[in-house]
Design a protein around this motif. Structure first.
Motif, PDB file in Angstrom:
ATOM      1  N   CYS A 122       0.811  -1.221   0.000  1.00 18.26           N
ATOM      2  CA  CYS A 122       0.000   0.000   0.000  1.00 18.26           C
ATOM      3  C   CYS A 122       0.847   1.276   0.000  1.00 18.26           C
ATOM      4  O   CYS A 122       0.460   2.287  -0.601  1.00 18.26           O
ATOM      5  N   ARG A 123       2.000   1.235   0.638  1.00 17.82           N
ATOM      6  CA  ARG A 123       2.780   2.463   0.829  1.00 17.82           C
ATOM      7  C   ARG A 123       3.182   3.147  -0.488  1.00 17.82           C
ATOM      8  O   ARG A 123       3.048   4.369  -0.603  1.00 17.82           O
ATOM      9  N   PRO A 124       3.663   2.412  -1.508  1.00 15.95           N
ATOM     10  CA  PRO A 124       4.019   3.104  -2.755  1.00 15.95           C
ATOM     11  C   PRO A 124       2.852   3.841  -3.401  1.00 15.95           C
ATOM     12  O   PRO A 124       3.043   4.889  -4.023  1.00 15.95           O
ATOM     13  N   LEU A 125       1.633   3.305  -3.260  1.00 19.54           N
ATOM     14  CA  LEU A 125       0.459   3.998  -3.802  1.00 19.54           C
ATOM     15  C   LEU A 125       0.234   5.311  -3.062  1.00 19.54           C
ATOM     16  O   LEU A 125      -0.038   6.351  -3.667  1.00 19.54           O
ATOM     17  N   ALA A 126       0.352   5.277  -1.741  1.00 24.66           N
ATOM     18  CA  ALA A 126       0.180   6.490  -0.937  1.00 24.66           C
ATOM     19  C   ALA A 126       1.289   7.494  -1.228  1.00 24.66           C
ATOM     20  O   ALA A 126       1.058   8.707  -1.223  1.00 24.66           O
ATOM     21  N   GLU A 127       2.498   7.011  -1.515  1.00 24.50           N
ATOM     22  CA  GLU A 127       3.607   7.911  -1.825  1.00 24.50           C
ATOM     23  C   GLU A 127       3.416   8.602  -3.170  1.00 24.50           C
ATOM     24  O   GLU A 127       4.004   9.657  -3.429  1.00 24.50           O
ATOM     25  N   THR A 128       2.587   8.024  -4.033  1.00 23.94           N
ATOM     26  CA  THR A 128       2.285   8.636  -5.329  1.00 23.94           C
ATOM     27  C   THR A 128       1.056   9.525  -5.236  1.00 23.94           C
ATOM     28  O   THR A 128       1.032  10.605  -5.818  1.00 23.94           O
ATOM     29  N   ASP A 129       0.008   9.082  -4.533  1.00 25.12           N
ATOM     30  CA  ASP A 129      -1.246   9.842  -4.444  1.00 25.12           C
ATOM     31  C   ASP A 129      -1.803   9.682  -3.023  1.00 25.12           C
ATOM     32  O   ASP A 129      -2.672   8.856  -2.763  1.00 25.12           O
ATOM     33  N   LEU A 130      -1.271  10.510  -2.125  1.00 23.21           N
ATOM     34  CA  LEU A 130      -1.627  10.388  -0.706  1.00 23.21           C
ATOM     35  C   LEU A 130      -3.093  10.705  -0.453  1.00 23.21           C
ATOM     36  O   LEU A 130      -3.738  10.070   0.379  1.00 23.21           O
ATOM     37  N   ALA A 131      -3.631  11.702  -1.165  1.00 22.80           N
ATOM     38  CA  ALA A 131      -5.026  12.083  -0.946  1.00 22.80           C
ATOM     39  C   ALA A 131      -5.959  10.898  -1.180  1.00 22.80           C
ATOM     40  O   ALA A 131      -6.928  10.703  -0.451  1.00 22.80           O
ATOM     41  N   ALA A 222      11.583  18.948  -5.291  1.00 23.12           N
ATOM     42  CA  ALA A 222      13.003  18.732  -4.982  1.00 23.12           C
ATOM     43  C   ALA A 222      13.236  17.328  -4.424  1.00 23.12           C
ATOM     44  O   ALA A 222      14.171  16.631  -4.831  1.00 23.12           O
ATOM     45  N   LEU A 223      12.368  16.894  -3.518  1.00 22.74           N
ATOM     46  CA  LEU A 223      12.514  15.554  -2.946  1.00 22.74           C
ATOM     47  C   LEU A 223      12.270  14.470  -3.984  1.00 22.74           C
ATOM     48  O   LEU A 223      13.010  13.486  -4.081  1.00 22.74           O
ATOM     49  N   ARG A 224      11.213  14.645  -4.770  1.00 21.61           N
ATOM     50  CA  ARG A 224      10.855  13.605  -5.736  1.00 21.61           C
ATOM     51  C   ARG A 224      11.866  13.518  -6.882  1.00 21.61           C
ATOM     52  O   ARG A 224      12.059  12.448  -7.450  1.00 21.61           O
ATOM     53  N   ARG A 225      12.510  14.634  -7.206  1.00 20.12           N
ATOM     54  CA  ARG A 225      13.549  14.574  -8.229  1.00 20.12           C
ATOM     55  C   ARG A 225      14.714  13.699  -7.741  1.00 20.12           C
ATOM     56  O   ARG A 225      15.278  12.917  -8.492  1.00 20.12           O
ATOM     57  N   GLY A 226      15.046  13.829  -6.469  1.00 20.76           N
ATOM     58  CA  GLY A 226      16.106  12.997  -5.908  1.00 20.76           C
ATOM     59  C   GLY A 226      15.747  11.529  -5.857  1.00 20.76           C
ATOM     60  O   GLY A 226      16.625  10.664  -5.911  1.00 20.76           O
ATOM     61  N   LEU A 227      14.444  11.230  -5.776  1.00 18.90           N
ATOM     62  CA  LEU A 227      13.989   9.838  -5.673  1.00 18.90           C
ATOM     63  C   LEU A 227      13.772   9.176  -7.031  1.00 18.90           C
ATOM     64  O   LEU A 227      13.637   7.957  -7.115  1.00 18.90           O
ATOM     65  N   ALA A 228      13.696   9.985  -8.102  1.00 19.04           N
ATOM     66  CA  ALA A 228      13.318   9.462  -9.425  1.00 19.04           C
ATOM     67  C   ALA A 228      14.508   9.354 -10.363  1.00 19.04           C
ATOM     68  O   ALA A 228      14.368   9.496 -11.568  1.00 19.04           O
ATOM     69  N   GLY A 229      15.683   9.093  -9.815  1.00 18.69           N
ATOM     70  CA  GLY A 229      16.885   8.990 -10.642  1.00 18.69           C
ATOM     71  C   GLY A 229      16.905   7.729 -11.495  1.00 18.69           C
ATOM     72  O   GLY A 229      15.920   6.977 -11.572  1.00 18.69           O
ATOM     73  N   ALA A 230      18.039   7.488 -12.121  1.00 21.73           N
ATOM     74  CA  ALA A 230      18.195   6.325 -13.012  1.00 21.73           C
ATOM     75  C   ALA A 230      17.874   5.039 -12.268  1.00 21.73           C
ATOM     76  O   ALA A 230      18.331   4.821 -11.145  1.00 21.73           O
ATOM     77  N   ALA A 232      15.009   4.148 -11.089  1.00 19.14           N
ATOM     78  CA  ALA A 232      13.901   4.252 -10.133  1.00 19.14           C
ATOM     79  C   ALA A 232      12.640   3.598 -10.703  1.00 19.14           C
ATOM     80  O   ALA A 232      12.446   3.536 -11.917  1.00 19.14           O
ATOM     81  N   ALA A 233      11.780   3.117  -9.811  1.00 21.13           N
ATOM     82  CA  ALA A 233      10.518   2.506 -10.230  1.00 21.13           C
ATOM     83  C   ALA A 233       9.644   3.536 -10.946  1.00 21.13           C
ATOM     84  O   ALA A 233       9.744   4.741 -10.705  1.00 21.13           O
ATOM     85  N   ALA A 234       8.766   3.033 -11.818  1.00 18.33           N
ATOM     86  CA  ALA A 234       7.920   3.928 -12.622  1.00 18.33           C
ATOM     87  C   ALA A 234       7.085   4.842 -11.737  1.00 18.33           C
ATOM     88  O   ALA A 234       6.884   6.019 -12.071  1.00 18.33           O
ATOM     89  N   TYR A 235       6.595   4.337 -10.598  1.00 19.68           N
ATOM     90  CA  TYR A 235       5.721   5.179  -9.774  1.00 19.68           C
ATOM     91  C   TYR A 235       6.461   6.384  -9.202  1.00 19.68           C
ATOM     92  O   TYR A 235       5.857   7.418  -8.923  1.00 19.68           O
ATOM     93  N   ARG A 236       7.791   6.277  -9.038  1.00 24.28           N
ATOM     94  CA  ARG A 236       8.560   7.433  -8.586  1.00 24.28           C
ATOM     95  C   ARG A 236       8.591   8.514  -9.679  1.00 24.28           C
ATOM     96  O   ARG A 236       8.495   9.705  -9.394  1.00 24.28           O
ATOM     97  N   ARG A 237       8.722   8.077 -10.943  1.00 26.53           N
ATOM     98  CA  ARG A 237       8.714   9.047 -12.041  1.00 26.53           C
ATOM     99  C   ARG A 237       7.325   9.649 -12.236  1.00 26.53           C
ATOM    100  O   ARG A 237       7.195  10.824 -12.571  1.00 26.53           O
ATOM    101  N   ILE A 238       6.288   8.840 -12.004  1.00 27.89           N
ATOM    102  CA  ILE A 238       4.920   9.355 -12.085  1.00 27.89           C
ATOM    103  C   ILE A 238       4.711  10.449 -11.040  1.00 27.89           C
ATOM    104  O   ILE A 238       4.159  11.517 -11.323  1.00 27.89           O
ATOM    105  N   ALA A 239       5.165  10.192  -9.806  1.00 25.17           N
ATOM    106  CA  ALA A 239       5.009  11.179  -8.728  1.00 25.17           C
ATOM    107  C   ALA A 239       5.763  12.460  -9.059  1.00 25.17           C
ATOM    108  O   ALA A 239       5.259  13.570  -8.823  1.00 25.17           O
ATOM    109  N   LEU A 240       6.976  12.351  -9.613  1.00 21.64           N
ATOM    110  CA  LEU A 240       7.739  13.543  -9.986  1.00 21.64           C
ATOM    111  C   LEU A 240       7.031  14.302 -11.100  1.00 21.64           C
ATOM    112  O   LEU A 240       6.912  15.532 -11.035  1.00 21.64           O
ATOM    113  N   ALA A 241       6.567  13.591 -12.123  1.00 18.89           N
ATOM    114  CA  ALA A 241       5.892  14.252 -13.245  1.00 18.89           C
ATOM    115  C   ALA A 241       4.659  15.019 -12.772  1.00 18.89           C
ATOM    116  O   ALA A 241       4.421  16.157 -13.201  1.00 18.89           O
TER     117      ALA A 241
END
Length: 416
Positions: A122-131, A222-230, A232-241
């Motif tokens: 569940c946590r990765p989903l909340a990290e992408t769309d907490l609301a 700023a935080l999500r850019r650091g997490l979405a490096g080379a 990284a899982a797709a959901y990290r790039r989705i959250a950054l975008a």
């Protein structure tokens, strides 16, 4: 005697439901063997119903266990092939239920691994769309806390319960919680801090407080850019975008389009890469939204010629989805807005003959979807159509569009 003769005792009623549930599972197991893909979801649902009936209504948890374990196994298999968030939430819920059941049977240590897996799912989903997913994560954390308490691990249990409580509270409290956790364990909690910052931004934006919202979305980016490096899982790039697009939109709203532009260009580049990896057209709508915003910002900076190709691409993406999902009229609403933008840009570039079919289609779709889009959007589309018709020396049709817009404006409530 007569007044109660029609009432079926609960035990009898649940017994009947149990027999029916067993028959359904037996049938669907046979069909699943012949067609696993076609019957996985139905069998999983029936196993869950049967397990819950035994555990909750008939107080027979030991009999319920194998059915709920089978449901979890099927949901794990489905998540391997179907990445839709709904599948992951269903798996997390099943895992959490299985953890509770193991504890009920006096095996909290076995239950703990299911509860921990539920939180991990569940946590990765909340990290992408907490609301959207905070209540699901909170429920899994509560189960985890209960099991940790049963295993005499009070500090870990309290941490899980505190996080669950914060997830159901105010955004500012959640930011404070995750900021403290991220300072102590950055690798584990930076994604959650970024999600809570974005959640705080979104609440302020909805309350029409854009200047206050800005620092929260800037920090989230700023935080999500650091997490979405080379790598990284797709959901990290989705959250950054999503964060980049939000920051760009907010800066545009604050009349700072030149500052907004590079963020939205980065969002478009990320979304383009993600869209290429996702075949279904519906998955490309996030790219369409970023393209439309990029076009709006360029137009805001008086660069309509540069905006035009992005507006055309957005229309193409929305049209593809509207045609492939014809039963869902919401996509026509998105197409209508993109058509209006394209018509406006062509009109600004003194190309009214090219603008006319887009402006007219925008009006037609706005009329058809007025319950979704409202009078104000139709009014704007009609004004654009009137300008295009005027430029084409068709004054009577232009006046008819203006008259319709004026009549709609009279029905709009006055601004407070």
């Amino acid at each position: 005697m007569g007044s109660h003769s029609g009432v079926i005792p609960a035990k009898v009623r649940w017994g009947r439901q149990l027999r029916a549930a067993r028959k359904t599972v037996a049938k669907e197991r046979g069909w699943f063997k012949d067609d696993p893909q076609g019957w996985r979801s139905a069998l999983t649902s029936s196993l869950t119903t049967l397990g819950n009936l035994l555990a909750e209504k008939l107080d027979r948890p030991a009999e319920a266990l194998p059915f709920l374990q089978e449901a979890v196994a099927l949901r794990r298999d489905k998540v391997e092939t179907d990445k839709h968030p709904h599948c992951r939430i269903e798996l997390a819920q099943s895992l959490s239920t299985l953890g509770e059941l193991q504890a009920q049977l006096g095996r909290p240590a076995e239950g703990l691994r299911y509860a921990e897996e539920a939180v991990d799912v569940c946590r990765p989903l909340a990290e992408t769309d907490l609301a959207r997913y905070r209540s699901d994560l909170a429920e899994c954390l509560r189960t985890l806390g209960d099991l940790l308490a049963a295993l005499d691990r009070p500090a870990a249990a309290q941490a899980a319960q505190d996080e669950a409580l914060a997830l159901e509270g105010e955004p500012e409290d959640l930011v404070a919680l995750y900021r403290g956790l991220a300072e102590a364990d950055p690798d584990r909690y930076r994604p959650a801090l970024a999600a809570s910052l974005y959640y705080r931004y979104d609440r302020l934006r909805r309350d029409d407080r854009p200047a206050e919202a800005l620092p929260f979305v800037e920090e989230a980016v700023a935080l999500r850019r650091g997490l979405a490096g080379a790598g990284a899982a797709a959901y990290r790039r989705i959250a950054l975008a999503e964060s980049l697009r939000a920051l760009g939109a907010l800066l545009g709203q604050l009349d700072r389009p030149a500052e907004a532009l590079p963020y939205v260009e980065e969002a478009v580049a990320l979304r383009r890469g993600l869209a290429e990896a996702d075949a279904p057209p519906r998955r490309r709508l996030a790219l369409a939204l970023s393209l439309r915003l990029l076009g709006r910002l360029l137009a805001q900076m008086d660069r309509p010629a540069e905006a035009l190709p992005f507006a055309r691409e957005a229309v193409g993406l929305w049209r593809g989805v509207a045609e492939s999902q014809a039963e869902d009229r919401r996509y026509e609403a998105g197409l209508a807005i993109s058509l209006h933008t394209l018509g406006e840009l062509l009109a600004q570039l003194d190309r009214p003959a090219e603008a006319l079919p887009f402006a007219q289609e925008a009006v037609d779709l706005h009329r058809a979807r007025i319950t979704l889009l409202g009078n104000r959007n139709l009014t704007g589309a009609l004004h654009t159509l009137a300008e295009v018709l005027t430029a084409l020396d068709r004054p009577a049709e232009a006046q008819a569009a203006r008259d319709e817009a004026a009549a709609l404006e009279k029905t709009e409530p006055e601004a407070p």
